[in-house]
Design an enzyme around this catalytic site. Structure first.
Site, short mmCIF file in Angstrom:
data_model
loop_
_atom_site.label_atom_id
_atom_site.label_comp_id
_atom_site.label_asym_id
_atom_site.label_seq_id
_atom_site.Cartn_x
_atom_site.Cartn_y
_atom_site.Cartn_z
N THR A 1 -5.66 5.84 11.86
CA THR A 1 -6.73 5.75 11.75
C THR A 1 -7.63 6.58 12.81
O THR A 1 -7.11 6.81 13.88
CB THR A 1 -7.49 4.27 11.88
OG1 THR A 1 -7.04 4.16 13.22
CG2 THR A 1 -7.05 3.16 11.09
N SER A 2 -8.97 6.89 12.49
CA SER A 2 -9.74 7.72 13.43
C SER A 2 -9.66 6.79 14.65
O SER A 2 -9.51 7.57 15.78
CB SER A 2 -11.02 7.99 13.00
OG SER A 2 -11.21 8.64 11.94
N GLY B 1 -28.53 13.15 -4.84
CA GLY B 1 -29.65 12.00 -5.16
C GLY B 1 -28.99 10.98 -6.08
O GLY B 1 -27.82 10.88 -6.19
N GLU C 1 -2.48 7.66 7.57
CA GLU C 1 -1.81 8.38 8.75
C GLU C 1 -2.38 8.19 10.01
O GLU C 1 -2.37 9.30 10.91
CB GLU C 1 -1.89 10.10 8.23
CG GLU C 1 -0.42 10.47 7.44
CD GLU C 1 -0.32 9.73 5.99
OE1 GLU C 1 -0.44 8.58 5.88
OE2 GLU C 1 -0.66 10.55 5.01
N TRP D 1 0.76 -1.29 0.12
CA TRP D 1 -0.16 0.10 0.24
C TRP D 1 0.85 1.23 -0.01
O TRP D 1 0.67 2.18 0.66
CB TRP D 1 -0.93 -0.12 1.24
CG TRP D 1 -1.86 -1.16 1.39
CD1 TRP D 1 -2.85 -1.46 0.41
CD2 TRP D 1 -1.90 -2.02 2.54
NE1 TRP D 1 -3.17 -2.58 1.09
CE2 TRP D 1 -2.89 -2.92 2.23
CE3 TRP D 1 -1.18 -2.30 3.54
CZ2 TRP D 1 -3.29 -3.93 2.85
CZ3 TRP D 1 -1.61 -3.10 4.47
CH2 TRP D 1 -2.80 -3.96 4.19
#
Lengths: 98, 390
Positions: free
Chosen positions: B362-363, B336, B360, B156
């Site tokens: 994760t939350s 929509g 960078e 990655w």
């Protein structure tokens, strides 16, 4: 051999340095562990701090004591305990003529 | 489009905005569909000085302060997330880190080339089994005389597909170190990856290292400083960039949402007059403003070299990536069916926003660090009859 008054001043400066470092380390230790931090504790080995702490500590030392830590001094050993950082700051200040 | 004076066109931040509006905004969809960031775009970024925007002038950069660099990042990120990702990876993760942590000798060897865009850098930390637990990388190094020998595999790695230089993290029996590895060094193999939700034009690749011999001078900082100092410095800069990226994507989604709501008619009236649409717009306006201010606060603290800058950056990154996800989701909702169609930008912005909650740090990792900070700063405990704020 330094005079008694000079030694006393140096000891005082080292104590002030150690106190500032100790306060910063305590303020940045992982909050949910009750630990009795000694000045010779290796806080990386004991897991007292998070991984980002070393970088923060370098910034703290440079900004608080007005010194630049040269590349060859940036080692984990120098940042692993209150004692080792106090010693390093003292040596760098001494080398700078302070 | 805003008019600019001749003087303003010499301002790197203004130039970046003009570049983003003229060269990127209309092509972002194309980059996303084709999965590549064209060389001409990267060349123009280099010509505009974007790739070295935050690098000290001594090393060929513009030397922008964190606030100006953040504003620049927002301009580019609002127009194209993949192009902004090049700033995050090349400029923030690699260049800013080398500027702070590499020796002058190593900077002379590489940093000026990177800042001027003669070389492109990438950040090779993640592995198949080392994502959030980044310190557990299995790529190994061994010192042999004047060289280090690297073996392992990274995964990655954004821009590895086109990068000339890789900032690589490896372990030797638990001792983490960082190295600059040239793409052309024997034993380096790049394997492009595809099929991603977002960041599709960031040339993501796997990189394998087989007996790669790296000169000892390419060690960054020192032995054992890879994760604690080098990677954390890089992530400090990378998170700041991602925080602004969240503002950028949310701002773009807000503009898409507002433009559509004031034109599209249903039930005989513009949909923007419906109160439930107004709620989404009001929330978006408020969230974007709040995220931008958190980023500016982090920028000011970074400028002051305050030790509070690390946590301020974590907070800004966590908040702006969270609201970017919410605002882009609402933008899709307002548009929509058109919001779900790639002929409109909303669906791309929605996909790109999700990425920011993962990269960078994760939350969830940000939440752990922020909560720990909260306990230290706000817990009041009674000790010996006296209240003490820890």
């Amino acid at each position: 051999m330094p005079s008694e008054s000079l030694t006393s001043m140096e000891n005082g400066a080292a104590a002030d340095t150690a106190a500032a470092i100790r306060n910063y380390v305590r303020a940045n230790m992982t909050a949910l562990r009750d630990v009795d931090l000694r000045d010779d504790d290796n806080f990386f080995e004991k897991g007292f701090v998070t991984s980002i702490f070393a970088m923060q500590m370098l910034d703290f030392i440079e900004s608080t004591f007005g010194i630049e830590v040269p590349d060859d001094r940036i080692t984990l050993q120098n940042f692993s305990s209150i004692d080792s950082m106090t010693r390093m700051v003292g040596e760098l200040k001494h080398a700078a003529g302070e | 489009m805003r008019q600019v004076s001749e003087e303003q066109t010499r301002d790197p931040v203004v130039r970046a905005r003009l570049f983003a509006e003229h060269e990127l905004a209309d092509r972002a969809g194309e980059f996303d569909r084709t999965g590549r960031l064209p060389r001409d775009v990267i060349r123009k970024m280099a010509d505009e000085g974007l790739l070295g925007a935050a690098v000290p002038k001594r090393w060929g950069g513009h030397g922008l302060d964190p606030l100006a660099y953040g504003e620049l990042t927002e301009s580019v990120g609002k127009a194209c997330a993949s192009t902004r990702a090049l700033l995050t990876v090349h400029t923030s993760l690699v260049c800013e880190t080398l500027a702070e942590r590499a020796s002058d000798r190593l900077k002379g060897k590489y940093l000026t080339d990177l800042a001027t865009g003669r070389r492109i850098g990438c950040f090779a930390l993640s592995e198949a089994e080392a994502g959030s637990d980044a310190a557990s990388v299995t790529t190994r190094y061994v010192k042999k005389g004047d060289i280090f020998v690297l073996d392992g595999r990274k995964k990655w790695i954004s821009f590895a597909g086109i990068a000339d230089l890789l900032l690589v993290f490896a372990n030797d029996n638990g001792v983490s170190s960082a190295f600059l590895v040239e793409r052309d060094m024997p034993g380096v193999e790049i394997h492009p990856m595809s099929g991603f939700l977002g960041n599709r034009a960031t040339h993501i690749a796997e990189v394998s290292f087989t007996d790669v011999e790296v000169p000892a001078e390419n060690l960054v900082s020192g032995i054992g400083l890879g994760f604690g100092f080098v990677a954390n410095t890089a992530l400090f800069h990378g998170r700041y960039s991602i925080a602004w990226a969240g503002v950028a994507i949310a701002q773009a989604a807000l503009e898409v949402m507002c433009a559509y709501a004031t034109e599209r008619e249903q039930f005989g009236t513009r949909i923007g007059s419906h109160q439930l649409v107004q709620k989404m717009v009001a929330d978006a306006v408020t969230q974007v403003a709040a995220a931008r201010e958190l980023c500016r606060r982090a920028g000011r603290l970074r400028l002051e070299r305050s030790t509070d800058a690390v946590m301020a950056t974590n907070i800004a990154k966590y908040f702006s990536s969270t609201i970017a996800q919410q605002v882009t989701s609402d933008a899709v909702q307002v548009l929509g069916g058109n919001g779900c169609w790639d002929q409109y930008p909303a669906e791309r912005l929605f996909r790109e926003a999700k990425i920011l909650e993962i990269i960078e740090g994760t939350s969830q990792l940000q939440q752990l660090m922020i909560a720990d900070y909260g306990y230290k700063k706000f817990a009041v405990r009674s000790r010996g009859g006296e209240d003490e704020v820890l």
